[in-house]
Design a protein around this motif. Structure first.
Motif, short mmCIF file in Angstrom:
data_model
loop_
_atom_site.label_atom_id
_atom_site.label_comp_id
_atom_site.label_asym_id
_atom_site.label_seq_id
_atom_site.Cartn_x
_atom_site.Cartn_y
_atom_site.Cartn_z
N LEU A 115 -14.95 -0.21 39.87
CA LEU A 115 -14.92 0.41 38.53
C LEU A 115 -16.28 0.26 37.87
N HIS A 116 -16.79 1.34 37.36
CA HIS A 116 -18.10 1.34 36.69
C HIS A 116 -18.16 2.52 35.73
N ARG A 117 -19.22 2.56 34.95
CA ARG A 117 -19.50 3.73 34.11
C ARG A 117 -20.83 4.30 34.54
N ASP A 118 -20.99 5.61 34.43
CA ASP A 118 -22.27 6.25 34.74
C ASP A 118 -23.07 6.29 33.45
N CYS A 119 -24.04 5.40 33.34
CA CYS A 119 -24.81 5.36 32.08
C CYS A 119 -26.30 5.23 32.34
N TYR A 139 -14.58 4.47 32.46
CA TYR A 139 -14.65 3.68 33.69
C TYR A 139 -13.95 4.44 34.82
N HIS A 140 -14.54 4.37 36.00
CA HIS A 140 -13.95 5.07 37.15
C HIS A 140 -14.41 4.40 38.44
N GLY A 141 -13.71 4.71 39.52
CA GLY A 141 -14.06 4.16 40.82
C GLY A 141 -13.25 4.85 41.90
N PHE A 200 -22.85 15.89 40.49
CA PHE A 200 -23.92 16.62 39.81
C PHE A 200 -24.12 16.07 38.40
N ARG A 201 -25.38 15.81 38.07
CA ARG A 201 -25.68 15.26 36.74
C ARG A 201 -26.95 15.85 36.17
N ARG A 202 -26.98 15.87 34.86
CA ARG A 202 -28.23 16.10 34.15
C ARG A 202 -28.76 14.73 33.77
FE FE Z 1 -19.64 6.99 38.85
#
Ligand code: FE
Ligand code: MD3
Length: 206
Positions: A120-124, A176-178, A199-201
């Motif tokens: 579990l983490h966040r994309d930050c 949070y996701h994983g 895909f991210r900006r």
């Molecule tokens: Fe992620």
């Protein structure tokens, strides 16, 4: 049938199914130029997911931390170009979810072998947290885990199959996701593997 799985998040089952074979050829081409690696966390642990990427920026992790870099630190070369068809698919999926004008700068390519997982983490690590994240899965079905804004919020499970697309934006962008450990299964096109394109900006628009 698209499904709102959380506020700001849209699940588009099978949205990328028609480009499955083409996308897997594209993944093979990217891996030939920029082979996936088990990156190290800042704490020195080896990630069970092997990663590479394409586009202007790639996500990287080592003892120095998590960050986006414009060259593959392993090869020293710029990341392979993002295929136009991938960019278009991410943009169209984002638009369906209510985020028009998404211009991804990075596509992280995650390779899961049997047992590989993502805690579990966040994309930050992105400067631009106003743009959504678009995730596309191919190969073996995985259990995607997603919680809320706090680490201890309840976690829901979602089976993601080959060709499924998820868009995470707005209030879900920092959820949070994983991914649960990949079961020992085979897929006709990928064998034991699951591939995920994210895909991210990274930077704000000028
Ligand atoms: Fe992620
Ligand atoms: C929910 N990858 O690379 S993609 C990652 O399947 C990552 O490889 C997973 O989490 C994978 O960082 C999940 C789905 C995803 C991506 C970003 C999100 C879900 C998200 C950002 C916010 C909330």
């Amino acid at each position: 049938m698209p499904e709102r799985v959380a506020p700001g998040a849209l699940f588009l089952p099978g949205y990328a199914a028609s480009i499955e074979r083409e996308a897997l050829r594209g993944i093979a081409a990217i891996c030939a130029l920029a082979p996936p690696h088990h990156l190290l966390t800042p704490g020195g642990r080896r990630l069970s997911v092997a990663m590479t990427g394409c586009g202007a920026f790639g996500w990287h992790s080592d003892r120095a931390g998590y960050r986006y870099v414009s060259r593959d630190p392993v090869s020293g070369r710029p990341w392979p170009a993002m295929p136009r068809s991938w960019r278009d698919l991410a943009r169209e999926a984002a638009e369906r979810a209510g985020y028009p004008g998404f211009e991804p700068q990075s596509c992280l390519v995650n390779r899961y072998d049997t047992g590989a997982r993502m805690g579990l983490h966040r994309d930050c690590d992105e400067d631009d947290l106003t743009s959504p994240v678009v995730s596309v899965s191919f190969g073996v079905t995985a259990a995607f885990l997603f919680g809320g804004a706090e680490r201890h919020d309840p976690v829901r499970k979602l089976a993601v199959e080959s060709g499924d697309v998820l868009v995470w934006g707005g209030p879900s962008r920092l959820a949070y996701h994983g991914v649960a450990p990949l079961p020992r299964r085979t897929h006709s096109l990928t064998g034991p593997l699951r591939w995920n394109l994210t895909f991210r900006r990274v930077t704000h628009r000028q």
